[in-house]
Scaffold this motif. Structure first.
Motif, mmCIF file in Angstrom:
data_model
loop_
_atom_site.group_PDB
_atom_site.id
_atom_site.type_symbol
_atom_site.label_atom_id
_atom_site.label_comp_id
_atom_site.label_asym_id
_atom_site.label_seq_id
_atom_site.Cartn_x
_atom_site.Cartn_y
_atom_site.Cartn_z
ATOM 1 N N UNK A 27 5.393 13.279 -1.554
ATOM 2 C CA UNK A 27 4.011 13.732 -1.468
ATOM 3 C C UNK A 27 3.909 15.212 -1.159
ATOM 4 N N UNK A 28 4.800 15.716 -0.305
ATOM 5 C CA UNK A 28 4.792 17.143 0.001
ATOM 6 C C UNK A 28 5.067 17.987 -1.238
ATOM 7 N N UNK A 29 6.021 17.548 -2.049
ATOM 8 C CA UNK A 29 6.290 18.252 -3.300
ATOM 9 C C UNK A 29 5.102 18.200 -4.244
ATOM 10 N N UNK A 30 4.428 17.041 -4.269
ATOM 11 C CA UNK A 30 3.256 16.892 -5.137
ATOM 12 C C UNK A 30 2.122 17.812 -4.695
ATOM 13 N N UNK A 31 1.893 17.901 -3.378
ATOM 14 C CA UNK A 31 0.835 18.778 -2.860
ATOM 15 C C UNK A 31 1.134 20.232 -3.205
ATOM 16 N N UNK A 32 2.377 20.651 -3.003
ATOM 17 C CA UNK A 32 2.756 22.034 -3.302
ATOM 18 C C UNK A 32 2.555 22.348 -4.786
ATOM 19 N N UNK A 33 2.980 21.416 -5.653
ATOM 20 C CA UNK A 33 2.824 21.653 -7.090
ATOM 21 C C UNK A 33 1.358 21.670 -7.492
ATOM 22 N N UNK A 34 0.567 20.764 -6.927
ATOM 23 C CA UNK A 34 -0.849 20.666 -7.286
ATOM 24 C C UNK A 34 -1.608 21.942 -6.880
ATOM 25 N N UNK A 35 -1.242 22.531 -5.765
ATOM 26 C CA UNK A 35 -1.957 23.707 -5.270
ATOM 27 C C UNK A 35 -1.556 24.979 -6.001
ATOM 28 N N UNK A 36 -0.329 25.035 -6.547
ATOM 29 C CA UNK A 36 0.166 26.272 -7.105
ATOM 30 C C UNK A 36 -0.026 26.408 -8.611
ATOM 31 N N UNK B 30 0.828 -1.205 0.000
ATOM 32 C CA UNK B 30 0.000 0.000 0.000
ATOM 33 C C UNK B 30 0.867 1.262 0.000
ATOM 34 N N UNK B 31 1.890 1.280 0.842
ATOM 35 C CA UNK B 31 2.717 2.482 0.958
ATOM 36 C C UNK B 31 3.541 2.743 -0.295
ATOM 37 N N UNK B 32 4.050 1.707 -0.920
ATOM 38 C CA UNK B 32 4.898 1.927 -2.097
ATOM 39 C C UNK B 32 4.079 2.523 -3.235
ATOM 40 N N UNK B 33 2.778 2.201 -3.277
ATOM 41 C CA UNK B 33 1.922 2.784 -4.301
ATOM 42 C C UNK B 33 1.677 4.265 -4.107
ATOM 43 N N UNK B 34 1.862 4.774 -2.870
ATOM 44 C CA UNK B 34 1.711 6.209 -2.639
ATOM 45 C C UNK B 34 2.753 7.013 -3.407
ATOM 46 N N UNK B 35 3.901 6.398 -3.693
ATOM 47 C CA UNK B 35 4.881 7.081 -4.545
ATOM 48 C C UNK B 35 4.312 7.285 -5.941
ATOM 49 N N UNK B 36 3.526 6.303 -6.397
ATOM 50 C CA UNK B 36 2.865 6.453 -7.694
ATOM 51 C C UNK B 36 1.865 7.590 -7.691
ATOM 52 N N UNK B 37 1.108 7.733 -6.583
ATOM 53 C CA UNK B 37 0.173 8.847 -6.448
ATOM 54 C C UNK B 37 0.917 10.177 -6.539
ATOM 55 N N UNK B 38 2.008 10.289 -5.799
ATOM 56 C CA UNK B 38 2.769 11.538 -5.762
ATOM 57 C C UNK B 38 3.390 11.865 -7.116
#
Length: 244
Positions: free
Chosen positions: A232-241, A154-162
């Protein structure tokens, strides 16, 4: 305030779950992962050099099964960029953090179900195959290793989400994530001991602990979570901006 946020996240997650349920690629990935678990564990159990312990056989299949949950993570985000659905999603739910939280929760639900189903199928297949070989099934290994394998998948797939959020595409995110886990990590492991800090190697300690550990399963989990949090933090920042 907290109640409104929880309700908003719940509605977003329910919407994203419905979207994923209607994607043929998601259903194919889930069924393919479960089918792969059956085929791989069956082949390993038949092999004369394979393990005779069901849990050990299933754990040998985990490196192959991780491609399934990684694909689910990429599909959970990347497909909306492929068909332009992301614009409609953001018009319906303007708060981007809520959108991304909903997609992540939907992924976690699908990935958890897929990981549990695949590992259970693999365990059942192994037991049946060993029984047909008239091989005495020795006592299973620690059940926490199976739990660790499910958590890892489950956790390794979160890299795919990000990475799908960062690249805004399916194919590049799949190529980068699978290459990191399946190609770069094993290659560097043969060159430098520092490869143990890559997500696949560190997270793998959750289900296959090192007999002479430098990292324990707990520290391996923390390293994997560190990768997920930073990416994930980088993905959130990019998605919001940036623009959709």
């Amino acid at each position: 305030m907290a109640g409104r946020v929880i309700r908003a996240y719940g509605r977003a997650a329910a919407t994203e779950l419905a979207k994923l349920s209607g994607l043929p690629a998601v259903l194919a990935t889930v069924l393919g992962t479960i089918g792969a678990a059956m085929v791989i564990t069956g082949a390993l159990a038949v092999s004369p050099v394979g393990a005779d312990e069901p849990v050990a056989v299933v754990l040998q299949a985990v490196p192959y099964l991780q491609a399934g949950t990684i694909s689910l993570g990429v599909l959970a985000v990347g497909t909306e960029y492929t068909d332009g659905q992301i614009h409609t999603t953001l018009r319906c739910v303007p708060d981007r953090l809520t959108v991304l939280a909903g997609k992540t929760l939907a992924y976690l639900a699908w990935a958890t179900g897929t990981a549990v189903a695949a590992l259970a199928t693999g365990l059942l297949t192994t037991r049946v195959t060993l029984a047909t070989r008239d091989v005495p099934v020795v006592t299973d290994g620690p059940p926490e290793n199976i739990v660790g394998a499910a958590v890892y998948l489950v956790l390794i797939g979160l890299l795919g989400v990000a990475l799908a959020t960062l690249t805004r595409a399916v194919v590049p995110a799949l190529v980068v994530t699978l290459s990191l886990i399946l190609v770069v990590s094993p290659a560097l492991d043969a060159i430098t001991p520092h490869a143990r800090y890559l997500p696949g190697r560190a997270g793998g300690l959750l289900y296959l602990p090192d007999p002479a550990p430098v990292l324990t399963p707990t520290t391996g989990l923390l390293v994997l979570l560190g990768w997920v949090v930073v990416t994930g933090g980088g993905a959130v920042a990019a998605f919001r901006r940036r623009d959709a």
